[in-house]
Design a protein around this motif. Structure first.
Motif, PDB file in Angstrom:
ATOM      1  N   LEU A 332       0.841  -1.198   0.000  1.00  0.00           N
ATOM      2  CA  LEU A 332       0.000   0.000   0.000  1.00  0.00           C
ATOM      3  C   LEU A 332       0.876   1.247   0.000  1.00  0.00           C
ATOM      4  O   LEU A 332       0.580   2.237  -0.683  1.00  0.00           O
ATOM      5  CB  LEU A 332      -0.925   0.000   1.221  1.00  0.00           C
ATOM      6  CG  LEU A 332      -1.766   1.262   1.439  1.00  0.00           C
ATOM      7  CD1 LEU A 332      -2.680   1.519   0.245  1.00  0.00           C
ATOM      8  CD2 LEU A 332      -2.579   1.148   2.730  1.00  0.00           C
ATOM      9  N   VAL A 366     -16.914  -3.721  -0.031  1.00  0.00           N
ATOM     10  CA  VAL A 366     -16.054  -4.232  -1.101  1.00  0.00           C
ATOM     11  C   VAL A 366     -16.837  -5.121  -2.053  1.00  0.00           C
ATOM     12  O   VAL A 366     -16.646  -5.071  -3.276  1.00  0.00           O
ATOM     13  CB  VAL A 366     -14.859  -5.007  -0.510  1.00  0.00           C
ATOM     14  CG1 VAL A 366     -14.112  -5.741  -1.621  1.00  0.00           C
ATOM     15  CG2 VAL A 366     -13.922  -4.065   0.223  1.00  0.00           C
ATOM     16  N   ILE A 396      -7.541  -5.108  -2.146  1.00  0.00           N
ATOM     17  CA  ILE A 396      -7.801  -3.697  -2.437  1.00  0.00           C
ATOM     18  C   ILE A 396      -6.533  -2.935  -2.096  1.00  0.00           C
ATOM     19  O   ILE A 396      -6.068  -2.953  -0.951  1.00  0.00           O
ATOM     20  CB  ILE A 396      -8.991  -3.155  -1.604  1.00  0.00           C
ATOM     21  CG1 ILE A 396     -10.295  -3.865  -1.997  1.00  0.00           C
ATOM     22  CG2 ILE A 396      -9.122  -1.642  -1.787  1.00  0.00           C
ATOM     23  CD1 ILE A 396     -10.772  -3.578  -3.407  1.00  0.00           C
ATOM     24  N   ASN A 397      -5.958  -2.304  -3.106  1.00  0.00           N
ATOM     25  CA  ASN A 397      -4.699  -1.553  -2.924  1.00  0.00           C
ATOM     26  C   ASN A 397      -3.616  -2.414  -2.261  1.00  0.00           C
ATOM     27  O   ASN A 397      -2.925  -1.991  -1.338  1.00  0.00           O
ATOM     28  CB  ASN A 397      -4.938  -0.278  -2.108  1.00  0.00           C
ATOM     29  CG  ASN A 397      -5.870   0.685  -2.813  1.00  0.00           C
ATOM     30  OD1 ASN A 397      -6.011   0.643  -4.040  1.00  0.00           O
ATOM     31  ND2 ASN A 397      -6.518   1.547  -2.053  1.00  0.00           N
ATOM     32  N   GLN A 406     -16.588  -5.753   4.155  1.00  0.00           N
ATOM     33  CA  GLN A 406     -15.569  -4.759   4.526  1.00  0.00           C
ATOM     34  C   GLN A 406     -15.922  -3.414   3.886  1.00  0.00           C
ATOM     35  O   GLN A 406     -16.126  -3.324   2.687  1.00  0.00           O
ATOM     36  CB  GLN A 406     -14.200  -5.227   4.037  1.00  0.00           C
ATOM     37  CG  GLN A 406     -13.059  -4.255   4.352  1.00  0.00           C
ATOM     38  CD  GLN A 406     -11.713  -4.840   3.933  1.00  0.00           C
ATOM     39  OE1 GLN A 406     -11.408  -5.995   4.259  1.00  0.00           O
ATOM     40  NE2 GLN A 406     -10.923  -4.075   3.211  1.00  0.00           N
ATOM     41  N   VAL A 408     -15.862   0.450   2.337  1.00  0.00           N
ATOM     42  CA  VAL A 408     -14.935   1.252   1.533  1.00  0.00           C
ATOM     43  C   VAL A 408     -15.183   2.723   1.884  1.00  0.00           C
ATOM     44  O   VAL A 408     -16.327   3.169   1.973  1.00  0.00           O
ATOM     45  CB  VAL A 408     -15.126   1.028   0.015  1.00  0.00           C
ATOM     46  CG1 VAL A 408     -14.691  -0.370  -0.373  1.00  0.00           C
ATOM     47  CG2 VAL A 408     -16.572   1.261  -0.415  1.00  0.00           C
ATOM     48  N   THR A 409     -14.107   3.443   2.113  1.00  0.00           N
ATOM     49  CA  THR A 409     -14.211   4.859   2.474  1.00  0.00           C
ATOM     50  C   THR A 409     -13.220   5.656   1.634  1.00  0.00           C
ATOM     51  O   THR A 409     -12.427   5.085   0.877  1.00  0.00           O
ATOM     52  CB  THR A 409     -13.871   5.062   3.960  1.00  0.00           C
ATOM     53  OG1 THR A 409     -12.483   4.732   4.159  1.00  0.00           O
ATOM     54  CG2 THR A 409     -14.739   4.170   4.845  1.00  0.00           C
ATOM     55  N   GLU A 411     -10.660   6.894   2.535  1.00  0.00           N
ATOM     56  CA  GLU A 411      -9.301   6.500   2.902  1.00  0.00           C
ATOM     57  C   GLU A 411      -8.773   5.379   2.008  1.00  0.00           C
ATOM     58  O   GLU A 411      -7.572   5.130   1.941  1.00  0.00           O
ATOM     59  CB  GLU A 411      -9.264   6.049   4.371  1.00  0.00           C
ATOM     60  CG  GLU A 411      -9.507   7.192   5.352  1.00  0.00           C
ATOM     61  CD  GLU A 411      -9.437   6.725   6.796  1.00  0.00           C
ATOM     62  OE1 GLU A 411      -9.226   5.504   7.003  1.00  0.00           O
ATOM     63  OE2 GLU A 411      -9.595   7.552   7.709  1.00  0.00           O
ATOM     64  N   SER A 412      -9.716   4.702   1.320  1.00  0.00           N
ATOM     65  CA  SER A 412      -9.323   3.631   0.400  1.00  0.00           C
ATOM     66  C   SER A 412      -8.812   4.172  -0.931  1.00  0.00           C
ATOM     67  O   SER A 412      -8.289   3.410  -1.745  1.00  0.00           O
ATOM     68  CB  SER A 412     -10.520   2.709   0.114  1.00  0.00           C
ATOM     69  OG  SER A 412     -11.091   2.224   1.304  1.00  0.00           O
ATOM     70  N   VAL A 419      -8.733   3.257  -7.103  1.00  0.00           N
ATOM     71  CA  VAL A 419      -8.693   2.057  -6.259  1.00  0.00           C
ATOM     72  C   VAL A 419      -8.145   0.934  -7.134  1.00  0.00           C
ATOM     73  O   VAL A 419      -8.635   0.708  -8.245  1.00  0.00           O
ATOM     74  CB  VAL A 419     -10.087   1.654  -5.742  1.00  0.00           C
ATOM     75  CG1 VAL A 419      -9.992   0.355  -4.924  1.00  0.00           C
ATOM     76  CG2 VAL A 419     -10.695   2.761  -4.900  1.00  0.00           C
TER      77      VAL A 419
END
Length: 433
Positions: A332, A366, A396-397, A406, A408-409, A411-412, A419
């Protein structure tokens, strides 16, 4: 001490045919030699590189290289070993193509180094004012039809048919050599082995127009083998077609990957033809590769050198980052280090989906993101996506997804709008527009 041009070509396997006296001429004095480039596109491709390297080695040996861009002959097309006649190009297209080729040649040749500085010429400059009757007097009268029909490039086309326009191509190229001989002191023409017939037509015109047998030894010819793979197929193509030097046609990443993907069998020859590394360095690379083939030392050295020379050191570093992101063990943190202007380059060949900002904000988790929100372009259904998540096959990333719900915001997001979804070893980029 400057290298001996002919010996350099010999050990590199770049010498096919050579007219008697060529080596003696090159050792006697600084010699001007030229190669013609057909401006059928606004970029050279790696199929042109073998002949470009002839000019590079000529200049490194202290001689003067001349690159001829065929603004006139490009309107007709060379019939050499082609199955059919090529479409004519208009002047505006040719002019654009010539400008692109010159810019690329400047990456290889020094056009400002004094006596043996490289020079570029355009045969349209001397053909544009020449009428048909004058051309017949200047070139046509010096060669018999029998001589012209004896060329292999013409023989192969007689069965299917050849137009007079294409038949006359060798006269045009031959006259180019004569013009450069008279006005630019050019003594040597070089090219690929399929050009031997056209090149020797030029030496014959010079011999006949100069008026005595001695004239034959004032102009010389040299060719390099055409590059083929070990399996006999043509080198320089990928599944998508030509590998171009222009980054807008072939990205630096695709260019790098092409060289990285060459076989162990082909690499020793490719290093000798396309690299400027000396014999000792190349043989050392071969030995290193033999000890640990899985490390692909030859491929990496070739890919690095050519990517830097064709593109830039910065492009090469970006390519390494792209390789790490797409195929390596990127984290990441690696993804977050990618600048906004680098995304296009790194992810140029990766499948992408675009969603609106509203779709992103309304996406709950997700599971929805990799299925319905992206119009099932990543996974065909929620059920398929859920099974992949349960099998620990979705990231994811570069971080594994532990549960289908999970969230997703923002911040993702990378750079506030990307993404990266990984499906096993395959990547898919989501763009929020």
């Amino acid at each position: 001490m400057k290298p001996n041009f002919i010996e350099e070509l010999r050990w590199r396997g770049m010498l096919q045919d050579m007219m008697p006296g060529t080596d003696e001429q090159l050792q006697k004095e600084m010699t001007t030699g030229y190669i013609g480039f057909d401006p059928t596109a606004d970029s050279l491709h790696i199929g042109n590189l073998a002949t470009v390297m002839l000019l590079v080695h000529l200049q490194r040996a202290g001689h003067k290289p001349v690159a001829l861009v065929g603004g006139a002959t490009g309107m007709i097309g060379d019939p050499s070993f082609k199955a059919s006649e090529r479409s004519f190009l208009d002047e505006d297209t040719l002019r654009k193509n010539q400008a692109g080729i010159k810019k690329q040649l400047e990456q290889f040749l020094d056009f400002d180094c004094g006596e043996n500085a490289a020079q570029m010429v355009n045969n349209y400059d001397w053909f544009k004012e020449m009428g048909f009757l004058q051309f017949l007097r200047e070139a046509g009268k010096y060669l018999s039809v029998n001589y012209m029909m004896s060329k292999d490039s013409v023989k192969k086309r007689l069965e299917t048919g050849i137009s007079f326009t294409e038949f006359s191509y060798q006269l045009l190229q031959g006259y180019d050599f004569y013009h450069l001989y008279k006005h630019h002191n050019v003594r040597l023409q070089m090219g690929g082995s399929d050009q031997w017939g056209n090149i020797t037509t030029g030496t014959e015109i010079i011999r006949r127009k100069e008026g005595d047998e001695e004239g034959y030894f004032k102009a010389y010819a040299l060719t390099t083998p055409l590059i083929t793979k070990a399996d006999g197929t043509k080198f320089g193509k990928s599944e998508g077609g030509n590998i171009w030097l222009d980054p807008s046609k072939t990205t630096p990443y695709e260019f790098y990957q092409f060289w990285l993907g060459q076989s162990d069998t082909d690499c020793p020859r490719l290093l000798r033809v396309f690299s400027l590394k000396n014999r000792e360095t190349i043989e050392s690379l071969e030995a290193e590769h033999a000890e640990a083939p899985h490390l692909r030392a030859m491929q990496k050295a070739l890919a690095e050198e050519l990517t830097i020379r064709i593109h830039s050191p910065k492009a090469y570093q970006l390519v390494l980052k792209a390789s790490e992101v797409l195929f390596g063990k990127a984290t990441l943190e690696t993804l977050q280090s990618i600048a906004l202007d680098e995304f296009e380059t790194i992810f140029a060949g990766v499948p992408q989906s675009a969603i609106s900002r509203a779709d992103w904000e309304s996406c709950g988790n997700v599971l929805d993101l990799v299925s319905v929100t992206t119009n099932n372009e990543i996974y065909a259904s929620k059920g398929e996506a859920r099974r992949a998540i349960q099998q620990n096959a979705v990231s994811i990333n570069k971080e594994k997804v532990g549960a289908a719900d999970q969230p997703v915001t923002d911040e993702s997001l990378l750079q506030g709008r990307f993404v990266l979804v990984s499906k096993g070893k395959k990547n898919h980029l989501i763009r929020i527009d």
